[in-house]
Design a protein around this motif. Structure first.
Motif, PDB file in Angstrom:
ATOM      1  N   LYS A 210       0.826  -1.205   0.000  1.00  0.00           N
ATOM      2  CA  LYS A 210       0.000   0.000   0.000  1.00  0.00           C
ATOM      3  C   LYS A 210       0.863   1.259   0.000  1.00  0.00           C
ATOM      4  O   LYS A 210       0.552   2.250  -0.673  1.00  0.00           O
ATOM      5  CB  LYS A 210      -0.922   0.000   1.223  1.00  0.00           C
ATOM      6  N   GLU A 211       1.958   1.211   0.743  1.00  0.00           N
ATOM      7  CA  GLU A 211       2.858   2.356   0.817  1.00  0.00           C
ATOM      8  C   GLU A 211       3.563   2.592  -0.521  1.00  0.00           C
ATOM      9  O   GLU A 211       3.733   3.743  -0.947  1.00  0.00           O
ATOM     10  CB  GLU A 211       3.894   2.130   1.921  1.00  0.00           C
ATOM     11  N   LEU A 212       3.980   1.511  -1.180  1.00  0.00           N
ATOM     12  CA  LEU A 212       4.714   1.638  -2.434  1.00  0.00           C
ATOM     13  C   LEU A 212       3.801   1.920  -3.628  1.00  0.00           C
ATOM     14  O   LEU A 212       4.229   2.552  -4.599  1.00  0.00           O
ATOM     15  CB  LEU A 212       5.509   0.352  -2.697  1.00  0.00           C
ATOM     16  N   PHE A 213       2.553   1.445  -3.556  1.00  0.00           N
ATOM     17  CA  PHE A 213       1.632   1.594  -4.681  1.00  0.00           C
ATOM     18  C   PHE A 213       0.299   2.177  -4.199  1.00  0.00           C
ATOM     19  O   PHE A 213      -0.751   1.533  -4.299  1.00  0.00           O
ATOM     20  CB  PHE A 213       1.397   0.239  -5.358  1.00  0.00           C
ATOM     21  N   PRO A 214       0.317   3.389  -3.664  1.00  0.00           N
ATOM     22  CA  PRO A 214      -0.913   3.958  -3.089  1.00  0.00           C
ATOM     23  C   PRO A 214      -2.033   4.150  -4.101  1.00  0.00           C
ATOM     24  O   PRO A 214      -3.209   3.925  -3.769  1.00  0.00           O
ATOM     25  CB  PRO A 214      -0.439   5.308  -2.526  1.00  0.00           C
ATOM     26  N   GLN A 215      -1.714   4.551  -5.334  1.00  0.00           N
ATOM     27  CA  GLN A 215      -2.753   4.758  -6.346  1.00  0.00           C
ATOM     28  C   GLN A 215      -3.301   3.428  -6.869  1.00  0.00           C
ATOM     29  O   GLN A 215      -4.509   3.264  -7.044  1.00  0.00           O
ATOM     30  CB  GLN A 215      -2.202   5.583  -7.507  1.00  0.00           C
ATOM     31  N   GLN A 216      -2.391   2.485  -7.100  1.00  0.00           N
ATOM     32  CA  GLN A 216      -2.805   1.203  -7.675  1.00  0.00           C
ATOM     33  C   GLN A 216      -3.673   0.385  -6.711  1.00  0.00           C
ATOM     34  O   GLN A 216      -4.494  -0.421  -7.137  1.00  0.00           O
ATOM     35  CB  GLN A 216      -1.570   0.383  -8.075  1.00  0.00           C
ATOM     36  N   LEU A 217      -3.448   0.580  -5.398  1.00  0.00           N
ATOM     37  CA  LEU A 217      -4.149  -0.242  -4.396  1.00  0.00           C
ATOM     38  C   LEU A 217      -5.069   0.589  -3.511  1.00  0.00           C
ATOM     39  O   LEU A 217      -5.362   0.213  -2.379  1.00  0.00           O
ATOM     40  CB  LEU A 217      -3.124  -0.991  -3.532  1.00  0.00           C
ATOM     41  N   THR A 218      -5.553   1.693  -4.067  1.00  0.00           N
ATOM     42  CA  THR A 218      -6.381   2.614  -3.276  1.00  0.00           C
ATOM     43  C   THR A 218      -7.543   1.916  -2.581  1.00  0.00           C
ATOM     44  O   THR A 218      -7.772   2.089  -1.382  1.00  0.00           O
ATOM     45  CB  THR A 218      -6.941   3.734  -4.185  1.00  0.00           C
ATOM     46  N   ASP A 219      -8.279   1.123  -3.325  1.00  0.00           N
ATOM     47  CA  ASP A 219      -9.483   0.485  -2.770  1.00  0.00           C
ATOM     48  C   ASP A 219      -9.381  -1.039  -2.778  1.00  0.00           C
ATOM     49  O   ASP A 219     -10.388  -1.741  -2.866  1.00  0.00           O
ATOM     50  CB  ASP A 219     -10.713   0.922  -3.557  1.00  0.00           C
ATOM     51  N   VAL A 220      -8.145  -1.529  -2.670  1.00  0.00           N
ATOM     52  CA  VAL A 220      -7.911  -2.979  -2.716  1.00  0.00           C
ATOM     53  C   VAL A 220      -7.509  -3.474  -1.329  1.00  0.00           C
ATOM     54  O   VAL A 220      -6.568  -2.955  -0.723  1.00  0.00           O
ATOM     55  CB  VAL A 220      -6.812  -3.332  -3.738  1.00  0.00           C
ATOM     56  N   SER A 221      -8.180  -4.495  -0.831  1.00  0.00           N
ATOM     57  CA  SER A 221      -7.894  -5.027   0.504  1.00  0.00           C
ATOM     58  C   SER A 221      -6.859  -6.142   0.439  1.00  0.00           C
ATOM     59  O   SER A 221      -6.575  -6.696  -0.633  1.00  0.00           O
ATOM     60  CB  SER A 221      -9.175  -5.564   1.133  1.00  0.00           C
ATOM     61  N   ALA A 222      -6.306  -6.495   1.583  1.00  0.00           N
ATOM     62  CA  ALA A 222      -5.354  -7.604   1.668  1.00  0.00           C
ATOM     63  C   ALA A 222      -6.028  -8.908   1.247  1.00  0.00           C
ATOM     64  O   ALA A 222      -5.421  -9.747   0.567  1.00  0.00           O
ATOM     65  CB  ALA A 222      -4.804  -7.727   3.088  1.00  0.00           C
ATOM     66  N   GLU A 223      -7.273  -9.078   1.641  1.00  0.00           N
ATOM     67  CA  GLU A 223      -8.018 -10.283   1.276  1.00  0.00           C
ATOM     68  C   GLU A 223      -8.169 -10.383  -0.245  1.00  0.00           C
ATOM     69  O   GLU A 223      -8.036 -11.474  -0.823  1.00  0.00           O
ATOM     70  CB  GLU A 223      -9.400 -10.269   1.939  1.00  0.00           C
ATOM     71  N   GLU A 224      -8.435  -9.253  -0.888  1.00  0.00           N
ATOM     72  CA  GLU A 224      -8.599  -9.262  -2.344  1.00  0.00           C
ATOM     73  C   GLU A 224      -7.279  -9.582  -3.040  1.00  0.00           C
ATOM     74  O   GLU A 224      -7.259 -10.278  -4.057  1.00  0.00           O
ATOM     75  CB  GLU A 224      -9.155  -7.916  -2.807  1.00  0.00           C
ATOM     76  N   ILE A 225      -6.178  -9.081  -2.504  1.00  0.00           N
ATOM     77  CA  ILE A 225      -4.868  -9.418  -3.074  1.00  0.00           C
ATOM     78  C   ILE A 225      -4.595 -10.912  -2.907  1.00  0.00           C
ATOM     79  O   ILE A 225      -4.165 -11.586  -3.845  1.00  0.00           O
ATOM     80  CB  ILE A 225      -3.747  -8.589  -2.415  1.00  0.00           C
ATOM     81  N   TRP A 226      -4.850 -11.428  -1.707  1.00  0.00           N
ATOM     82  CA  TRP A 226      -4.596 -12.847  -1.440  1.00  0.00           C
ATOM     83  C   TRP A 226      -5.383 -13.731  -2.404  1.00  0.00           C
ATOM     84  O   TRP A 226      -4.825 -14.667  -2.993  1.00  0.00           O
ATOM     85  CB  TRP A 226      -4.979 -13.183   0.007  1.00  0.00           C
ATOM     86  N   ARG A 227      -6.645 -13.411  -2.603  1.00  0.00           N
ATOM     87  CA  ARG A 227      -7.458 -14.229  -3.508  1.00  0.00           C
ATOM     88  C   ARG A 227      -6.991 -14.049  -4.956  1.00  0.00           C
ATOM     89  O   ARG A 227      -6.958 -15.016  -5.721  1.00  0.00           O
ATOM     90  CB  ARG A 227      -8.933 -13.870  -3.361  1.00  0.00           C
ATOM     91  N   ALA A 228      -6.617 -12.837  -5.321  1.00  0.00           N
ATOM     92  CA  ALA A 228      -6.208 -12.577  -6.709  1.00  0.00           C
ATOM     93  C   ALA A 228      -4.909 -13.289  -7.069  1.00  0.00           C
ATOM     94  O   ALA A 228      -4.787 -13.852  -8.161  1.00  0.00           O
ATOM     95  CB  ALA A 228      -6.056 -11.071  -6.934  1.00  0.00           C
ATOM     96  N   VAL A 229      -3.935 -13.294  -6.148  1.00  0.00           N
ATOM     97  CA  VAL A 229      -2.651 -13.930  -6.468  1.00  0.00           C
ATOM     98  C   VAL A 229      -2.753 -15.451  -6.392  1.00  0.00           C
ATOM     99  O   VAL A 229      -1.806 -16.155  -6.763  1.00  0.00           O
ATOM    100  CB  VAL A 229      -1.500 -13.422  -5.569  1.00  0.00           C
ATOM    101  N   ASN A 230      -3.881 -15.939  -5.904  1.00  0.00           N
ATOM    102  CA  ASN A 230      -4.105 -17.389  -5.856  1.00  0.00           C
ATOM    103  C   ASN A 230      -5.205 -17.847  -6.809  1.00  0.00           C
ATOM    104  O   ASN A 230      -5.599 -19.016  -6.775  1.00  0.00           O
ATOM    105  CB  ASN A 230      -4.468 -17.817  -4.429  1.00  0.00           C
ATOM    106  N   ARG A 231      -5.694 -16.942  -7.656  1.00  0.00           N
ATOM    107  CA  ARG A 231      -6.775 -17.301  -8.556  1.00  0.00           C
ATOM    108  C   ARG A 231      -6.356 -18.480  -9.438  1.00  0.00           C
ATOM    109  O   ARG A 231      -5.201 -18.575  -9.854  1.00  0.00           O
ATOM    110  CB  ARG A 231      -7.177 -16.110  -9.421  1.00  0.00           C
ATOM    111  N   ALA A 232      -7.269 -19.345  -9.704  1.00  0.00           N
ATOM    112  CA  ALA A 232      -7.008 -20.505 -10.558  1.00  0.00           C
ATOM    113  C   ALA A 232      -7.676 -20.280 -11.897  1.00  0.00           C
ATOM    114  O   ALA A 232      -8.908 -20.293 -11.991  1.00  0.00           O
ATOM    115  CB  ALA A 232      -7.537 -21.777  -9.911  1.00  0.00           C
TER     116      ALA A 232
END
Length: 496
Positions: free
Chosen positions: A316-338
């Motif tokens: 979030k600190e490094l990519f504030p614009q890219q992850l403005t409304d993205v939660s940790a849960e959403e990242i976890w699910r996205a990087v594990n999407r099948a």
């Protein structure tokens, strides 16, 4: 130490010198060396390979190994002689000129592959691959003319592995992966992915790389990160292990997990017993064991909910614009999407084995002579349609995506799938005595590293690979731990 063992140590130190020089050439050629300098590097590689070959393969060395086998007193000495004898037996039947010429060929092949991939022109690489396949088939015939040529090289990368075992292993994975993927596609809860494909500043991506290196405990005095077309790890010796990554402006997570993966390789090499320095028992034991560490740190740790939650504030600190409304849960699910995809290195844990199966079947056919190199692109595209249901748009996203064949590594790919399975079984066993979720949520990798060092890393290649696999896994290897891991993880992610 007997005189014969003293001479063995002298031989090993000389081998180390040649190996170090050749690895410098390889590393430079894939990272910083100018393209037009390749011919000179190829000549140097041919010369050094021939010198290394002549150092090992001669009547004096044969007699020395025989004497040392009788004189070796300690477990380490016995292992050193055993490993040297195996190396001698593998190459002694190959004519010296052919051995050196093959090293030169690979040095020429890698830049040809790089150019072919960048220009999407398989014809640039095809002549080199034809020569590599022919050379490997010839080498297999020298070594064991009565054995399947592909199986000869399976055994080189994973000691004792047979085609029959590979076929059974992949069949077991397929029985779980195919129906589970179908269930996900039929009734899996939707996963948000809209934030993945956007501009991710390279400077910030480099800080992510530094963070992963720091978390894994990769001391900058003993390791470094460079850039290359295809991420890889090179171990020069126990205090000099280098990894690479490839930055994509519109895919930050590709770099993150490349560094996590290669960092797992590096940890293995950096934690081998210093008593083994400059001997034949240093270095990882098999590629399956090596890939178990890289795949474990990339996926089981790096894609765990606990670790993603820990890393989230940094992202979030490094990519504030890219992850403005993205939660940790959403990242976890996205990087594990099948989802079936084109690129192996970006594949999810569930479909990854299908990518390996494609390569396994194609390189087996190349080595067995049932597939011509000219027909490889079409065969590749057909397999991807059959196994993953995707259409391959071009060869750059198809049969040119991996560097391995340009390096002569036919028989390597099954190690990735085996390594994934080894790692899943190891974590299942270690969880009996470790609360990894709490530790990873705090960014604490030390308990896991200590356990892996005790079970595998410290031993280098001194122990028999079968012993090391059993030590890592906490018992006899059984692929069911991997299929159970995949089932549990993806059932949770997709709320099946």
């Amino acid at each position: 130490m007997k005189e014969s063992m003293q001479k063995v140590r002298e031989l090993e130190k000389q081998q180390f010198g040649y190996s170090y020089a050749m690895r410098v050439i390889d590393f430079d050629s894939e990272t910083i060396a100018p393209e037009d300098g390749n011919d000179g590097r190829a000549e140097a590689m041919e010369f050094l390979s021939r010198q290394s070959f002549d150092l090992l393969v001669n009547d004096s060395t044969a007699a020395l190994l025989k004497a040392a086998a009788a004189d070796a007193e300690t477990e380490q000495e016995q292992a050193e002689v055993r490993n040297l004898q195996r190396e001698y037996d593998e190459i002694a039947k190959i004519p010296a000129a052919e051995y050196a010429a093959f090293a030169k060929l690979c040095q020429q092949s890698i830049p040809a592959w790089t150019k072919a991939k960048r220009t999407n022109d398989f014809s640039v690489f095809a002549p080199y691959l034809e020569k590599i396949v022919a050379a490997r088939r010839a080498q297999a015939a020298y070594f064991d003319p009565d054995r399947d040529p592909y199986e000869v090289f399976l055994d080189r990368y994973e000691r004792g592995l047979t085609i029959a075992q590979c076929d059974a292993f992949f069949a077991q994975l397929r029985e779980t992966i195919v129906p589970l993927l179908a269930e996900i596609q039929k009734r899996g809860a939707p996963i948000r992915t809209d934030f993945l494909n956007q501009e991710w500043p390279i400077d910030a991506q480099k800080k992510v790389s530094e963070k992963i290196m720091q978390l894994w405990g990769l001391d900058p005095k003993r390791s470094m990160l460079a850039e290359s077309e295809h991420p890889f790890t090179t171990e020069f010796w126990r205090k000099d292990v280098r990894i690479t990554t490839h930055y994509m402006p519109r895919d930050m997570f590709s770099n993150l997990y490349s560094v996590a993966h290669e960092g797992g390789h590096a940890l293995y090499e950096l934690n081998i017993n210093p008593d083994y320095d400059y001997t034949s028992v240093t270095g990882g034991a098999t590629m399956g064991l090596h890939e178990s560490q890289s795949r474990l740190f990339e996926n089981i740790v790096g894609r765990s909910r606990a670790f993603v939650e820990y890393l989230y504030p940094t992202l979030k600190e490094l990519f504030p614009q890219q992850l403005t409304d993205v939660s940790a849960e959403e990242i976890w699910r996205a990087v594990n999407r099948a989802e079936p995809s084109l690129i192996r290195t970006e594949a999810d844990e569930l479909t990854y084995a299908l990518h390996i199966m494609v390569r396994y079947e194609l390189e087996k056919a190349l080595m067995q002579g049932t597939l011509a190199v000219a027909d490889l692109p079409a065969a590749w595209n057909a397999k991807y349609k059959e196994y993953l249901g995707v259409d391959v748009p071009d060869d750059a996203h198809g049969c040119l995506q991996d560097i391995h064949w340009s390096m002569g590594d036919l028989g390597y790919f099954p190690s990735y799938a085996l390594g994934s399975a080894y790692g899943a079984q190891a974590i299942a066993d270690l969880r009996k005595t470790h609360d990894f979720d709490a530790q990873w949520a705090a960014g604490d990798m030390e308990p896991l590293k200590a356990a892996l060092k005790e079970r595998v890393w410290q031993w280098g290649s001194m122990k028999d690979p079968r012993w090391l696999v059993k030590s890592l896994c906490g018992g006899e290897f059984d692929a069911k731990y991997f299929t159970e891991y995949l089932t549990a993880k993806y059932t949770e992610i997709y709320k099946l």
